[in-house]
Design a protein around this motif. Structure first.
Motif, PDB file in Angstrom:
ATOM      1  N   GLU A 155      25.403  10.702 -21.147  1.00 55.65           N
ATOM      2  CA  GLU A 155      25.124  11.556 -20.012  1.00 55.65           C
ATOM      3  C   GLU A 155      25.979  11.167 -18.814  1.00 55.65           C
ATOM      4  O   GLU A 155      26.174  10.004 -18.515  1.00 55.65           O
ATOM      5  N   GLN A 156      26.484  12.181 -18.089  1.00 52.70           N
ATOM      6  CA  GLN A 156      27.281  11.946 -16.899  1.00 52.70           C
ATOM      7  C   GLN A 156      26.473  12.232 -15.643  1.00 52.70           C
ATOM      8  O   GLN A 156      26.581  11.533 -14.657  1.00 52.70           O
ATOM      9  N   ASP A 157      25.701  13.288 -15.663  1.00 54.48           N
ATOM     10  CA  ASP A 157      24.889  13.680 -14.519  1.00 54.48           C
ATOM     11  C   ASP A 157      23.482  13.988 -15.028  1.00 54.48           C
ATOM     12  O   ASP A 157      23.202  15.126 -15.406  1.00 54.48           O
ATOM     13  N   PRO A 158      22.599  13.007 -15.058  1.00 56.79           N
ATOM     14  CA  PRO A 158      21.263  13.202 -15.626  1.00 56.79           C
ATOM     15  C   PRO A 158      20.499  14.359 -15.011  1.00 56.79           C
ATOM     16  O   PRO A 158      19.835  15.110 -15.727  1.00 56.79           O
ATOM     17  N   GLY A 187      15.852   8.441 -13.193  1.00 56.38           N
ATOM     18  CA  GLY A 187      17.024   7.823 -13.816  1.00 56.38           C
ATOM     19  C   GLY A 187      17.664   8.613 -14.926  1.00 56.38           C
ATOM     20  O   GLY A 187      18.749   9.156 -14.758  1.00 56.38           O
ATOM     21  N   SER A 188      17.020   8.725 -16.068  1.00 53.54           N
ATOM     22  CA  SER A 188      17.642   9.345 -17.233  1.00 53.54           C
ATOM     23  C   SER A 188      17.264  10.815 -17.364  1.00 53.54           C
ATOM     24  O   SER A 188      16.261  11.276 -16.826  1.00 53.54           O
ATOM     25  N   GLU A 190      16.244  12.382 -20.100  1.00 48.99           N
ATOM     26  CA  GLU A 190      15.001  12.544 -20.859  1.00 48.99           C
ATOM     27  C   GLU A 190      13.776  12.225 -20.011  1.00 48.99           C
ATOM     28  O   GLU A 190      12.752  12.908 -20.100  1.00 48.99           O
ATOM     29  N   ALA A 191      13.869  11.186 -19.198  1.00 44.99           N
ATOM     30  CA  ALA A 191      12.732  10.808 -18.360  1.00 44.99           C
ATOM     31  C   ALA A 191      12.430  11.893 -17.334  1.00 44.99           C
ATOM     32  O   ALA A 191      11.257  12.203 -17.066  1.00 44.99           O
ATOM     33  N   MET A 192      13.478  12.478 -16.754  1.00 44.91           N
ATOM     34  CA  MET A 192      13.266  13.541 -15.771  1.00 44.91           C
ATOM     35  C   MET A 192      12.672  14.788 -16.417  1.00 44.91           C
ATOM     36  O   MET A 192      11.803  15.447 -15.849  1.00 44.91           O
ATOM     37  N   ILE A 193      13.155  15.121 -17.621  1.00 45.58           N
ATOM     38  CA  ILE A 193      12.622  16.283 -18.329  1.00 45.58           C
ATOM     39  C   ILE A 193      11.146  16.071 -18.645  1.00 45.58           C
ATOM     40  O   ILE A 193      10.308  16.957 -18.440  1.00 45.58           O
TER      41      ILE A 193
END
Length: 203
Positions: A155-158, A187-188, A190-193
């Motif tokens: 990932e470049q821009d989470p 941060g990541s 997946e975590a934001m989603i």
């Protein structure tokens, strides 16, 4: 029919991932429930799969657990529910949560999912009562697993990736941006989603 793949996770750009199996890279689309539970890029992974054959494409869908695939296959048999909507449903809630919605006639929770209006929610409840798989020993829910991209992610821009993933699920860009507001610190991708979907369902 391709029923399962075991290999090395080459890439994950929600909702897509690539698995290398003996030198062949298989591109799969997966629910966010599966994506947040995947190992780091470069590690071994085993996925249950469903192959959809269309006139213009052969599409492969990946699932970390057989139960999720079973529910996906049941969902796409419901009138008006295609693979994209089925993945959106599985991204917003796991099998246990969906089963509760069906048994409790919880139309409100289902309509929080992208692409699910009141009529579709009612149809899901009616049709899935008979089609919903019954498991004597349900596997633990993935909702409690720690999400987050792990070392080796490409990932470049989470934040941008998370927004694009939510839009691919059917959320409008403005809604996706609102769901992700204030989550930059997660941060990541997946975590934001995961946090955004949890916030939306709790809404």
């Amino acid at each position: 029919m391709i029923g399962r793949l075991r290999g090395t996770l080459l890439d994950k750009q929600p909702p897509w991932l690539v698995v290398d199996v003996a030198g062949v890279g298989y591109e799969l689309e997966a629910s966010m429930t599966t994506l947040v539970a995947l190992p780091a890029v470069g590690e071994a992974v085993s996925l249950y799969t469903h192959l959809s054959v269309r006139d213009d494409a052969h599409l492969l869908y990946g699932f970390l657990r057989d139960q999720e695939r079973t529910l996906f296959r049941a969902l796409i048999k419901v009138n008006g529910v295609g693979p994209k909507l089925a993945l959106a449903i599985l991204s917003g809630m796991d099998e246990a949560a969906f089963r509760r919605c069906v048994l409790d006639d919880d139309v409100k929770s289902l309509t929080r999912l992208p692409g699910v209006g009141k009529k579709t929610a009612e149809r899901l409840i009616i049709e899935m009562r008979d089609r919903f798989p019954h498991w004597e020993s349900p596997e633990p829910s993935l909702s409690g697993l720690e999400g987050g991209s792990q070392p080796g992610s490409s990932e470049q821009d989470p934040l941008a990736d998370a927004e694009a993933a939510l839009v691919s699920l059917g959320y409008k860009p403005t809604e996706a941006a609102r769901m992700l507001s204030g989550l930059e610190g997660e941060g990541s991708t997946e975590a934001m989603i995961k946090a955004a979907l949890s916030r939306r369902m709790a809404g």
